[in-house]
Design a protein around this motif. Structure first.
Motif, mmCIF file in Angstrom:
data_model
loop_
_atom_site.group_PDB
_atom_site.id
_atom_site.type_symbol
_atom_site.label_atom_id
_atom_site.label_comp_id
_atom_site.label_asym_id
_atom_site.label_seq_id
_atom_site.Cartn_x
_atom_site.Cartn_y
_atom_site.Cartn_z
ATOM 1 N N VAL A 1 37.205 -3.453 41.721
ATOM 2 C CA VAL A 1 38.674 -3.078 42.063
ATOM 3 C C VAL A 1 39.094 -1.996 41.417
ATOM 4 N N THR A 2 39.767 -0.988 42.055
ATOM 5 C CA THR A 2 40.525 0.235 41.358
ATOM 6 C C THR A 2 41.928 -0.144 41.245
ATOM 7 N N LEU B 1 47.968 -1.363 45.986
ATOM 8 C CA LEU B 1 48.282 -1.402 47.529
ATOM 9 C C LEU B 1 48.469 -2.894 47.419
ATOM 10 N N ARG B 2 47.654 -3.851 46.794
ATOM 11 C CA ARG B 2 47.713 -5.409 46.811
ATOM 12 C C ARG B 2 49.319 -5.852 46.751
ATOM 13 N N GLU C 1 51.789 -4.663 49.220
ATOM 14 C CA GLU C 1 51.710 -5.622 50.347
ATOM 15 C C GLU C 1 52.144 -6.871 49.893
ATOM 16 N N SER D 1 44.281 1.491 42.423
ATOM 17 C CA SER D 1 44.926 2.029 43.642
ATOM 18 C C SER D 1 44.857 0.754 44.530
ATOM 19 N N ASP D 2 43.751 0.068 44.353
ATOM 20 C CA ASP D 2 43.641 -1.217 44.995
ATOM 21 C C ASP D 2 44.604 -2.283 44.632
ATOM 22 N N LEU D 3 44.940 -2.497 43.520
ATOM 23 C CA LEU D 3 45.924 -3.317 42.864
ATOM 24 C C LEU D 3 47.217 -2.990 43.196
ATOM 25 N N ASN E 1 37.008 -6.598 36.714
ATOM 26 C CA ASN E 1 35.556 -5.953 37.352
ATOM 27 C C ASN E 1 34.325 -6.605 36.646
#
Length: 138
Positions: A73-74, A80-81, A84, A76-78, A62
């Motif tokens: 980036v949080t 989610l990535r 995916e 939860s973003d990581l 960050n």
């Protein structure tokens, strides 16, 4: 009974009683006395270190993003990535296995067709027949 055997049995009983009392009333666990840790302590320590590593890496990431003027980036973003990426990897693996199965099916089918004197079936024909889309490969 022989007096020597009585003394030995009494000494052995006293030794077992002493070890049991020592284990029961001595502070801490036997693993601590040997300098060892339980599996739970090891896994808790490992999880704490992993969480600390993640926090440090995310803070550094960050900081670089802030320096470039990008949004942070949080966790939860990581996550989610990562999910995916895992789903994409699973999808690619399934496609690869489906292609391998199609190749094996074509190999067996074409061997039978050659034996009967029929023309070989192409990959595109098999995909059209089985609903897998079109493919320009042979």
């Amino acid at each position: 009974m022989d007096p020597f055997a009585i003394v030995l049995l009494a000494g052995l009983g006293a030794l077992i009683l002493w070890i049991w009392l020592l284990g029961k009333y001595y502070p801490g666990s036997g693993l601590e006395q040997l300098g060892l840790r339980s599996a739970r302590e090891i896994s808790e320590t490992r999880e704490a270190l992993d969480a600390e590593d993640l926090e440090q890496m995310l803070a550094a990431h960050n900081a670089r993003r802030r320096a470039r003027g990008e949004a942070e980036v949080t966790v939860s973003d990581l996550e989610l990535r990562v999910m995916e990426d895992v789903n994409e990897q699973r999808r690619r693996g399934e496609e690869y296995l489906a292609d391998r199965e199609l190749d094996q099916l074509l190999e067996v089918t074409n061997a039978r067709r050659r034996a009967r004197g029929l023309p070989e079936r192409t990959r595109a024909e098999a995909r059209r027949e089985f609903g897998g889309g079109t493919d320009s490969e042979n």
